[in-house]
Design a protein around this motif. Structure first.
Motif, PDB file in Angstrom:
ATOM      1  N   GLY A  15      -2.018  11.294  -8.853  1.00  0.00           N
ATOM      2  CA  GLY A  15      -1.208  11.834  -7.731  1.00  0.00           C
ATOM      3  C   GLY A  15      -1.457  11.521  -6.582  1.00  0.00           C
ATOM      4  N   PRO A  16      -0.327  12.118  -5.679  1.00  0.00           N
ATOM      5  CA  PRO A  16      -0.415  11.500  -4.294  1.00  0.00           C
ATOM      6  C   PRO A  16      -1.423  11.666  -3.172  1.00  0.00           C
ATOM      7  CG  PRO A  16       0.994  13.503  -4.592  1.00  0.00           C
ATOM      8  CD  PRO A  16       0.443  13.292  -5.789  1.00  0.00           C
ATOM      9  N   ALA A  17      -2.347  12.698  -3.765  1.00  0.00           N
ATOM     10  CA  ALA A  17      -3.574  12.789  -2.702  1.00  0.00           C
ATOM     11  C   ALA A  17      -4.673  12.224  -2.952  1.00  0.00           C
ATOM     12  CB  ALA A  17      -3.870  14.248  -2.804  1.00  0.00           C
ATOM     13  N   ASP A  18      -4.662  11.212  -4.130  1.00  0.00           N
ATOM     14  CA  ASP A  18      -5.792  10.643  -4.286  1.00  0.00           C
ATOM     15  C   ASP A  18      -6.079   9.508  -3.335  1.00  0.00           C
ATOM     16  OD1 ASP A  18      -7.566   9.903  -7.034  1.00  0.00           O
ATOM     17  OD2 ASP A  18      -7.358   8.364  -6.047  1.00  0.00           O
ATOM     18  N   PRO A  19      -7.388   9.380  -2.879  1.00  0.00           N
ATOM     19  CA  PRO A  19      -7.592   8.163  -2.019  1.00  0.00           C
ATOM     20  C   PRO A  19      -6.953   6.678  -2.569  1.00  0.00           C
ATOM     21  CG  PRO A  19      -9.458   9.607  -1.865  1.00  0.00           C
ATOM     22  CD  PRO A  19      -8.266   9.914  -3.245  1.00  0.00           C
ATOM     23  N   ALA A  20      -7.454   6.490  -3.728  1.00  0.00           N
ATOM     24  CA  ALA A  20      -6.899   5.053  -4.304  1.00  0.00           C
ATOM     25  C   ALA A  20      -5.527   4.937  -4.351  1.00  0.00           C
ATOM     26  CB  ALA A  20      -7.406   5.215  -5.864  1.00  0.00           C
ATOM     27  N   LEU A  21      -4.680   5.940  -4.154  1.00  0.00           N
ATOM     28  CA  LEU A  21      -3.165   5.640  -4.001  1.00  0.00           C
ATOM     29  C   LEU A  21      -3.084   5.174  -2.608  1.00  0.00           C
ATOM     30  CD1 LEU A  21      -0.730   5.721  -5.156  1.00  0.00           C
ATOM     31  CD2 LEU A  21      -0.210   8.008  -4.013  1.00  0.00           C
ATOM     32  N   ARG A  22      -3.661   5.584  -1.578  1.00  0.00           N
ATOM     33  CA  ARG A  22      -3.560   4.986  -0.252  1.00  0.00           C
ATOM     34  C   ARG A  22      -4.203   3.582  -0.275  1.00  0.00           C
ATOM     35  NH1 ARG A  22      -2.758   5.926   4.986  1.00  0.00           N
ATOM     36  NH2 ARG A  22      -1.731   7.897   4.614  1.00  0.00           N
ATOM     37  N   GLU A  23      -5.276   3.374  -0.784  1.00  0.00           N
ATOM     38  CA  GLU A  23      -5.759   2.234  -0.814  1.00  0.00           C
ATOM     39  C   GLU A  23      -4.662   1.283  -1.309  1.00  0.00           C
ATOM     40  OE1 GLU A  23      -9.083   1.632  -3.159  1.00  0.00           O
ATOM     41  OE2 GLU A  23      -9.750  -0.347  -2.371  1.00  0.00           O
ATOM     42  N   GLY A  24      -4.209   1.509  -2.374  1.00  0.00           N
ATOM     43  CA  GLY A  24      -3.260   0.581  -3.206  1.00  0.00           C
ATOM     44  C   GLY A  24      -2.213   0.502  -2.321  1.00  0.00           C
ATOM     45  N   ALA A  25      -1.455   1.357  -1.605  1.00  0.00           N
ATOM     46  CA  ALA A  25      -0.241   1.215  -1.030  1.00  0.00           C
ATOM     47  C   ALA A  25      -0.476   0.616   0.480  1.00  0.00           C
ATOM     48  CB  ALA A  25       0.344   2.927  -0.695  1.00  0.00           C
ATOM     49  N   GLU A  26      -1.699   0.798   1.130  1.00  0.00           N
ATOM     50  CA  GLU A  26      -2.026   0.119   2.119  1.00  0.00           C
ATOM     51  C   GLU A  26      -2.036  -1.483   1.857  1.00  0.00           C
ATOM     52  OE1 GLU A  26      -4.996   1.643   4.709  1.00  0.00           O
ATOM     53  OE2 GLU A  26      -3.995   3.260   5.228  1.00  0.00           O
ATOM     54  N   ALA A  27      -2.687  -1.839   0.573  1.00  0.00           N
ATOM     55  CA  ALA A  27      -2.832  -3.258   0.273  1.00  0.00           C
ATOM     56  C   ALA A  27      -1.409  -3.807   0.079  1.00  0.00           C
ATOM     57  CB  ALA A  27      -3.801  -3.385  -0.870  1.00  0.00           C
ATOM     58  N   LEU A  28      -0.588  -3.003  -0.665  1.00  0.00           N
ATOM     59  CA  LEU A  28       0.922  -3.499  -0.794  1.00  0.00           C
ATOM     60  C   LEU A  28       1.588  -3.577   0.181  1.00  0.00           C
ATOM     61  CD1 LEU A  28       3.241  -3.995  -2.718  1.00  0.00           C
ATOM     62  CD2 LEU A  28       3.730  -1.361  -2.547  1.00  0.00           C
ATOM     63  N   VAL A  29       1.501  -2.692   1.148  1.00  0.00           N
ATOM     64  CA  VAL A  29       2.267  -3.251   2.459  1.00  0.00           C
ATOM     65  C   VAL A  29       1.536  -4.239   3.190  1.00  0.00           C
ATOM     66  CG1 VAL A  29       2.527  -2.154   4.719  1.00  0.00           C
ATOM     67  CG2 VAL A  29       3.156  -0.695   2.699  1.00  0.00           C
ATOM     68  N   ARG A  30       0.272  -4.484   3.348  1.00  0.00           N
ATOM     69  CA  ARG A  30      -0.312  -5.801   4.045  1.00  0.00           C
ATOM     70  C   ARG A  30       0.152  -7.050   3.533  1.00  0.00           C
ATOM     71  NH1 ARG A  30      -6.200  -3.452   3.579  1.00  0.00           N
ATOM     72  NH2 ARG A  30      -6.814  -5.405   4.520  1.00  0.00           N
ATOM     73  N   MET A  31       0.073  -7.078   1.891  1.00  0.00           N
ATOM     74  CA  MET A  31       0.589  -8.256   1.124  1.00  0.00           C
ATOM     75  C   MET A  31       2.170  -8.343   1.672  1.00  0.00           C
ATOM     76  SD  MET A  31      -1.903  -8.327  -2.084  1.00  0.00           S
ATOM     77  CE  MET A  31      -1.485  -6.792  -2.808  1.00  0.00           C
ATOM     78  N   LEU A  32       2.869  -7.451   1.450  1.00  0.00           N
ATOM     79  CA  LEU A  32       4.301  -7.458   1.862  1.00  0.00           C
ATOM     80  C   LEU A  32       4.821  -8.083   3.051  1.00  0.00           C
ATOM     81  CD1 LEU A  32       7.115  -6.648   0.526  1.00  0.00           C
ATOM     82  CD2 LEU A  32       6.935  -4.555   1.553  1.00  0.00           C
ATOM     83  N   SER A  33       3.829  -7.986   4.193  1.00  0.00           N
ATOM     84  CA  SER A  33       4.301  -8.512   5.230  1.00  0.00           C
ATOM     85  C   SER A  33       4.421  -9.952   5.344  1.00  0.00           C
ATOM     86  CB  SER A  33       2.987  -8.242   6.263  1.00  0.00           C
ATOM     87  OG  SER A  33       1.895  -8.872   6.161  1.00  0.00           O
ATOM     88  N   CYS A  34       3.862 -10.579   4.300  1.00  0.00           N
ATOM     89  CA  CYS A  34       4.360 -12.403   4.261  1.00  0.00           C
ATOM     90  C   CYS A  34       5.759 -12.434   4.026  1.00  0.00           C
ATOM     91  CB  CYS A  34       3.453 -12.884   3.004  1.00  0.00           C
ATOM     92  SG  CYS A  34       1.723 -12.919   3.393  1.00  0.00           S
ATOM     93  N   PHE A  35       6.412 -11.432   3.299  1.00  0.00           N
ATOM     94  CA  PHE A  35       7.875 -11.717   2.802  1.00  0.00           C
ATOM     95  C   PHE A  35       8.735 -10.943   3.424  1.00  0.00           C
ATOM     96  CE2 PHE A  35       4.519 -11.899  -0.865  1.00  0.00           C
ATOM     97  CZ  PHE A  35       4.696 -13.497  -0.896  1.00  0.00           C
ATOM     98  N   ALA A  36       8.368  -9.472   3.539  1.00  0.00           N
ATOM     99  CA  ALA A  36       9.408  -8.676   4.361  1.00  0.00           C
ATOM    100  C   ALA A  36       8.401  -8.083   5.611  1.00  0.00           C
ATOM    101  CB  ALA A  36       9.629  -7.686   3.185  1.00  0.00           C
TER     102      ALA A  36
END
Length: 824
Positions: free
Chosen positions: A707-728
């Motif tokens: 679910g959306p309130a799980d800290p692991a979700l935030r961890e994953g989303a932040e990681a995704l956005v950080r990696m995405l910054s190379c391309f977009a």
RNA sequence: GCCCCCGUAGCCCAACAGGCAGAGGCAGCCCCCUUAAAAGGGGUCGAGUGCCGGUUCGAAUCCGGUCGGGGGCACCA
């Protein structure tokens, strides 16, 4: 379950200016120490994309190169490197002149206008250049160093002027380098190239031929095919130089041959008709015939000369050469099948074992003598030369030896006689430097009637182009600078008498052969480049550009680097440690062109999909070196993905990253790890696929468990956005903001995969019987071979598949596979 | 003519070191959302790796041949 923001629109243009402003204010793309050490201890990484020619606005091809280079630069920055990602313009060149003629303006204003347009397009694409490196090769502050290097080369005997048959493009009204002639046509405009005998400037690149080959050992991170093309172009061949005496002439003539073993088979001698040697050797009574032949030869274009099935022609020159090995008299011919500028422009003709010589012999009725028995039929009978290995025959004391031994023995004998030696020859020609054009670097030489060629004193550099008083295309066929009469006339630096400037300009490949050295300090005035900048950044760690430069630019840059190294100006001999080629962007299987009507306009693509989606589309389409058919890819698919990332970021309700679902964290860290490995291997398309996968994993986690309130979700989303910054990069900032974080995401680095989360507690083991999968077992990753074998053999499914057959062997590859082989 | 690279779902592409052919995208199909359509969301189908042969317990991967596509050099002695 529906995501809360599913209907919210993703606008790829909404915040681009905002982020560009943030990046600029925070100087996130500036290298920390260009020439002065800030001592921050980060490793330096110099990432260079081949600089553009300002022919108009950026096109799709540009977007691809710079998207690749930018992704690599951003990745290096995120993983802790101090990155220099420079930009400049290759701004001299013929298209500016052609455009100026068409529009009736001057090449400079056209060029600099285009540069401004391209610079703005780069900015809006969000390419992470350090703009302090900006340089233009058409600036006098830049090209003065072309002249400085020319004078250095001149002093060293590496720049020289000679009369030679050269390639002349009648359309562009200039000579061309060998490298710029493709299939007998001008690489640029497609006009058929003519041969002209002109006095031209050359750089003696042939002196570096062997080192250009040898140093390829250092280029392990270059694409194999580029190295192969360069090897091919340099064209090393080993053989012998053999000296032939000419009857009634003091000067002997040398030939180069790769087959000294066939020397006894020489039955005539041929010199290139358009070489000076032919003229020298021609006997008076043959003069008329020779001159007539020469006129015909000169009239033929390269296209005609290159036609493979063309009958051999030539004329007898009325002279005889003496075969040094047996004293035989060989008639000397002039023909256009011998090349004036390869080897010595003369060959010993061995018709039995060289098809060209045989064709000529047949055409002229000359004898054919077999001297190598290859087991094939006699060429004299068949008309087919036998070029293979064999045993020497009709070769005096050497008869009976095989090809290899025969070569060595005959070379040794020639050496004893002082009439030949083993030698190496190269296909590579000297670099034809001068162009009869305006928009280029003037050659810093003054021609004085009494002192001859006089270099312009260094203090007088740069020799600037005249800004007025010249014609771009004089009607009388002169070079543009010859029409600049005020500019032309100068006093001789040596005697002070009336003299005139050299009116040629340099090939623009001179400009591009060292620009990467100047980037760290483009305003440097004490030399072409700042030694401190060189020490900090060079050689180029990562060079990105198209394969069309595999020979031209890359060979020249390697050459110039070696010359500068030899003069103590550079501490390395190879300028580019790693080379990444990018493919072309094509449309419907063909290169884009106006005439085919399949042009895809970059600005329209950006307007429709946004800069990030265009970049992602290019990088995701396939490996960087593959061509991208724009008809096969989907920018709207990229938009969809980026919109999903943004929505996901908005759906995260956990306030801080951290523990949370172990299962989700495992998936996230596995994907971080995989993406990292792929980035390190420059597998950008696959890396993006992993990020898409991560997006899906997180979407499911947000919509279901945990679910959306799980800290692991935030961890994953932040990681995704950080990696995405190379391309977009724009979307990544948007996502970061939506996650409630403050800009810039770039400053938060690349996520770290925690090793303990990568450990899996079980893996699936495949159990095969006779190579066919019959069962699957969940086993511990560190299971022993014996345990696994026992487990597999206990399987009921295996038992059934065996159907009572005895077991011949069991192959165990723990923990992934067991293969049970039954007795047949 | 010589040299090199590549052939995997309808398409673009993945597959660690020879070990379950599928990660991702596009298109298709189904469902949801919608007054409707578009856009969107969710799901799903789909190839035995160009062809023939070999090596191997096992081949997309290695070897030989062949067909197809692309590229480099080419009268370079």
């Amino acid at each position: 379950m529906q995501s809360s923001s599913a209907n919210e629109a993703y606008d790829p243009h909404a915040n681009t200016e905002k982020w560009l402003g943030v990046w600029q204010d925070r100087k996130v793309f500036e290298a920390s120490d260009l020439t002065a050490d800030t001592g921050d201890g980060r490793p330096r990484r110099y990432v260079v994309s081949m600089f553009p020619y300002p022919s108009g606005d950026l096109h799709m091809g540009h977007a691809e190169v710079y998207s690749i280079g930018d992704a690599l630069a951003r990745y290096a920055r995120l993983t802790g490197a101090d990155v220099l990602n420079p930009i400049g313009w290759d701004s001299f060149g013929l298209p500016a002149e052609n455009a100026a003629l068409r529009r009736n303006l001057d090449p400079g204003s056209w060029t600099y206008g285009n540069i401004d347009v391209q610079a703005e397009s780069f900015r809006r694409l969000g390419i992470s250049f350090d703009w302090r490196t900006r340089l233009h090769t058409s600036d006098p502050e830049y090209y003065r160093w072309n002249q400085w290097m020319f004078l250095l080369m001149y002093r060293e005997g590496l720049a020289y002027r000679k009369a030679a048959p050269v390639n002349w493009c009648p359309n562009d009204q200039t000579v061309l380098a060998n490298e710029q002639v493709v299939q007998g046509k001008c690489e640029r405009c497609g006009a058929e190239v003519e041969r002209r005998n002109l006095t031209q400037w050359f750089y003696r690149i042939t002196q570096y031929a062997q080192r250009l080959l040898d140093d390829m050992d250092q280029l392990g991170k270059w694409p194999e095919d580029v190295l192969r093309m360069q090897r091919n172009w340099i064209g090393r061949s080993t053989g012998a130089r053999v000296q032939f005496t000419i009857e009634d002439r003091d000067e002997p003539v040398q030939v180069f041959t790769t087959r000294p073993d066939t020397l006894f088979g020489a039955t005539f001698f041929v010199v290139a008709a358009d070489a000076e040697l032919a003229d020298d050797l021609c006997a008076p009574e043959q003069r008329g015939e020779f001159e007539a032949y020469l006129v015909k030869t000169r009239a033929a274009t390269d296209i005609e000369r290159l036609a493979a099935d063309r009958p051999k022609t030539g004329v007898f020159l009325g002279r005889y050469a003496i075969n040094p090995i047996n004293g035989e008299k060989l008639p000397v011919y002039a023909s256009d099948y011998v090349l004036a500028d390869y080897g010595t422009g003369a060959v010993m003709a061995v018709p039995a074992h060289d098809q060209r010589d045989l064709d000529f012999a047949v055409a002229m009725g000359l004898p054919v003598r077999m001297v190598v028995d290859t087991g094939e039929a006699d060429p004299a009978e068949t008309g087919v030369a036998t070029a293979g290995l064999g045993a020497l025959v009709n070769s005096g004391q050497f008869t009976g030896q095989d090809t290899v031994a025969g070569k060595a023995a005959i070379i040794a004998e020639l050496g004893r006689l002082g009439l030949g030696e083993a030698t190496v020859n190269y296909r590579l020609r000297d670099w034809l430097l001068s162009r009869q054009r305006y928009w280029g670097t003037p050659i810093p030489i003054i021609h004085c009637p009494s002192c001859g060629e006089v270099p312009v004193p260094e203090a007088d550099l740069p020799v600037r182009l005249p800004e007025s008083g010249y014609e771009l295309r004089p009607t009388d066929g002169r070079a543009p600078l010859e029409s600049a009469t005020d500019w032309l006339a100068v006093p001789c630096p040596t005697c002070g008498g009336a003299a005139r400037r050299d009116t040629d300009t340099m090939d623009t490949f001179v400009d591009s052969s060292w620009y990467f050295l100047r980037y760290p300090n483009p305003g440097y005035t004490d030399g072409p480049f700042d030694p401190e900048g060189i020490r900090r950044w060079l050689p180029v760690a990562e060079y990105i550009g198209g394969k069309e430069h595999a020979i031209l630019h890359l060979l020249y840059a390697r050459f110039i680097t070696k010359v500068l190294h030899d003069r103590g100006l550079l501490p390395f001999v190879e300028p580019f440690t790693r080379l990444t080629n990018q493919g072309q962007v094509i449309m419907n299987g063909k290169a884009m062109s106006k005439s085919l009507g399949n042009l895809v306009n970059l600005q329209e693509q950006i307007a429709d999909y946004g800069p990030d989606a265009v970049r992602v589309t290019m990088l995701f389409a396939g490996p960087p070196e593959d061509d991208i058919d724009w008809a096969d890819v989907s920018p709207s698919g990229a938009v969809k993905w980026l919109a999903r990332v943004i929505r996901l970021a908005g759906d995260v309700t956990a306030s801080s990253p951290g523990e949370g679902s172990l299962e989700l964290r495992r998936q996230v860290h596995r994907l971080i790890d995989a993406t990292t490995t792929l980035m390190d291997g420059r597998r950008l398309n696959v890396a993006i696929a992993r990020l898409m996968e991560l997006t899906t994993v997180l979407r499911k986690a947000a919509d279901g468990t945990p679910g959306p309130a799980d800290p692991a979700l935030r961890e994953g989303a932040e990681a995704l956005v950080r990696m995405l910054s190379c391309f977009a990069p724009f979307t990544a900032e948007d996502g970061w903001e939506r996650l409630g974080r403050t800009a810039s995401v770039i400053e938060h680095g690349w996520p770290h995969a925690e090793p303990e989360l990568l450990v899996v507690e079980s893996v699936t083991c495949v159990v095969q019987v006779a190579g066919k999968v019959r069962d699957r077992l969940e086993v511990a990753p560190d299971i022993s071979e014996d345990d696994l074998r026992a487990l597999a053999l206990a399987s009921a499914k295996v038992d059934r598949a065996l159907a009572g057959a005895a077991i011949r062997d069991v192959i165990v590859r723990a923990p992934r596979l067991v293969n049970v082989i039954p007795q047949k």
